[in-house]
Scaffold this motif. Structure first.
Motif, PDB file in Angstrom:
ATOM      1  N   LEU A 106       0.836  -1.203   0.000  1.00 17.08           N
ATOM      2  CA  LEU A 106       0.000   0.000   0.000  1.00 17.08           C
ATOM      3  C   LEU A 106       0.870   1.252   0.000  1.00 17.08           C
ATOM      4  O   LEU A 106       0.625   2.174  -0.788  1.00 17.08           O
ATOM      5  N   GLN A 107       1.901   1.295   0.844  1.00 16.94           N
ATOM      6  CA  GLN A 107       2.784   2.461   0.873  1.00 16.94           C
ATOM      7  C   GLN A 107       3.477   2.648  -0.467  1.00 16.94           C
ATOM      8  O   GLN A 107       3.580   3.757  -0.975  1.00 16.94           O
TER       9      GLN A 107
ATOM     10  N   PRO B 177     -13.919   7.320  11.434  1.00 16.99           N
ATOM     11  CA  PRO B 177     -12.950   6.699  10.524  1.00 16.99           C
ATOM     12  C   PRO B 177     -13.600   6.231   9.219  1.00 16.99           C
ATOM     13  O   PRO B 177     -14.778   5.912   9.181  1.00 16.99           O
ATOM     14  N   PHE B 178     -12.787   6.214   8.181  1.00 21.10           N
ATOM     15  CA  PHE B 178     -13.196   5.708   6.866  1.00 21.10           C
ATOM     16  C   PHE B 178     -12.709   4.267   6.786  1.00 21.10           C
ATOM     17  O   PHE B 178     -11.504   4.013   6.712  1.00 21.10           O
ATOM     18  N   CYS B 179     -13.642   3.316   6.838  1.00 25.07           N
ATOM     19  CA  CYS B 179     -13.288   1.894   6.910  1.00 25.07           C
ATOM     20  C   CYS B 179     -13.668   1.155   5.634  1.00 25.07           C
ATOM     21  O   CYS B 179     -14.698   1.446   5.032  1.00 25.07           O
ATOM     22  N   ILE B 180     -12.836   0.202   5.272  1.00 28.71           N
ATOM     23  CA  ILE B 180     -13.057  -0.637   4.099  1.00 28.71           C
ATOM     24  C   ILE B 180     -13.106  -2.081   4.573  1.00 28.71           C
ATOM     25  O   ILE B 180     -12.221  -2.540   5.303  1.00 28.71           O
TER      26      ILE B 180
ATOM     27  N   LEU C 224      -9.173  -1.083  -3.068  1.00 25.88           N
ATOM     28  CA  LEU C 224      -9.058   0.365  -2.902  1.00 25.88           C
ATOM     29  C   LEU C 224      -8.915   1.053  -4.246  1.00 25.88           C
ATOM     30  O   LEU C 224      -8.439   0.460  -5.215  1.00 25.88           O
ATOM     31  N   ARG C 225      -9.306   2.320  -4.274  1.00 26.19           N
ATOM     32  CA  ARG C 225      -9.035   3.179  -5.427  1.00 26.19           C
ATOM     33  C   ARG C 225      -8.133   4.307  -4.943  1.00 26.19           C
ATOM     34  O   ARG C 225      -8.502   5.054  -4.040  1.00 26.19           O
TER      35      ARG C 225
ATOM     36  N   ILE D  27      -7.803   8.039  -1.006  1.00 23.22           N
ATOM     37  CA  ILE D  27      -8.209   6.628  -1.062  1.00 23.22           C
ATOM     38  C   ILE D  27      -9.720   6.557  -0.979  1.00 23.22           C
ATOM     39  O   ILE D  27     -10.338   7.262  -0.170  1.00 23.22           O
ATOM     40  N   ALA D  28     -10.313   5.703  -1.817  1.00 24.55           N
ATOM     41  CA  ALA D  28     -11.751   5.471  -1.800  1.00 24.55           C
ATOM     42  C   ALA D  28     -11.997   3.969  -1.945  1.00 24.55           C
ATOM     43  O   ALA D  28     -11.098   3.208  -2.294  1.00 24.55           O
ATOM     44  N   ARG D  29     -13.231   3.567  -1.675  1.00 22.51           N
ATOM     45  CA  ARG D  29     -13.612   2.168  -1.880  1.00 22.51           C
ATOM     46  C   ARG D  29     -13.672   1.889  -3.374  1.00 22.51           C
ATOM     47  O   ARG D  29     -14.205   2.671  -4.128  1.00 22.51           O
TER      48      ARG D  29
END
Length: 168
Positions: A52-53, A139-142, A151-152, A164-166
């Motif tokens: 991810l990083q 929090p924004f959770c996926i 992720l997008r 970052i978005a779903r």
């Protein structure tokens, strides 16, 4: 005269020792398997954070990008949450905000839910536009769907940081 039948219910020392050894080896094998599976989960989590990083840095270095990515995580980490702990909670996952905040030590913006102490429970992902990510939900959770996180990653012209978005 009465005859006593010996040996029908008596076990020799060798037999008892063999049973004890079998129990010992089986318990050691189960312990080893459980430990190995724990190491596998830790490795999956570390690979997720590293990938991810790396992907965030790749998008951040470009002038404009939009990528859909799929990552793998242990199933016991049911959600990946991005949280800004410097502002108040809001949105659909506000009820878990306080639990996630227990894994906050100063710089983290990603927390795994449920929080399990002693494991990798939080991390800092650099170059994220946390204000925009947590604009509507903090929090924004996926959700982790069968060990997969989708992720997008986006960055528009003029943006300095990645959002970052779903996915899907």
């Amino acid at each position: 005269m009465q005859k006593r039948v010996k040996g029908a219910m008596e076990m020799s020392f060798g037999m008892i020792f063999s049973i004890i050894l079998i129990i010992f080896f089986l318990s050691f094998a189960f312990f080893g398997i459980r430990t190995f599976l724990g190491v596998q989960d830790t490795a999956k989590t570390a690979k997720f954070l590293n990938d991810l990083q790396s992907d965030v840095e790749q998008v951040w270095k470009s002038s404009q990008a939009s990528q859909e990515k799929e990552y793998f995580l242990p199933v016991k980490k049911s959600q990946v949450c991005f949280a800004d702990f410097s502002v108040s909670k809001r949105g659909g996952k506000a009820q878990i905000y306080d639990e996630l905040k227990r894994a906050y030590y100063g710089d983290e913006n990603l927390v795994f839910y449920p929080v399990v102490f002693g494991e990798s429970e939080s991390a800092e992902i650099r170059y994220l536009n946390l204000d925009r990510i947590t604009e509507n939900e903090n929090p924004f959770c996926i959700e982790n769907m069968d060990g997969k996180i989708k992720l997008r990653l986006t960055k528009d012209l003029g943006d300095a940081l990645v959002t970052i978005a779903r996915a899907g």
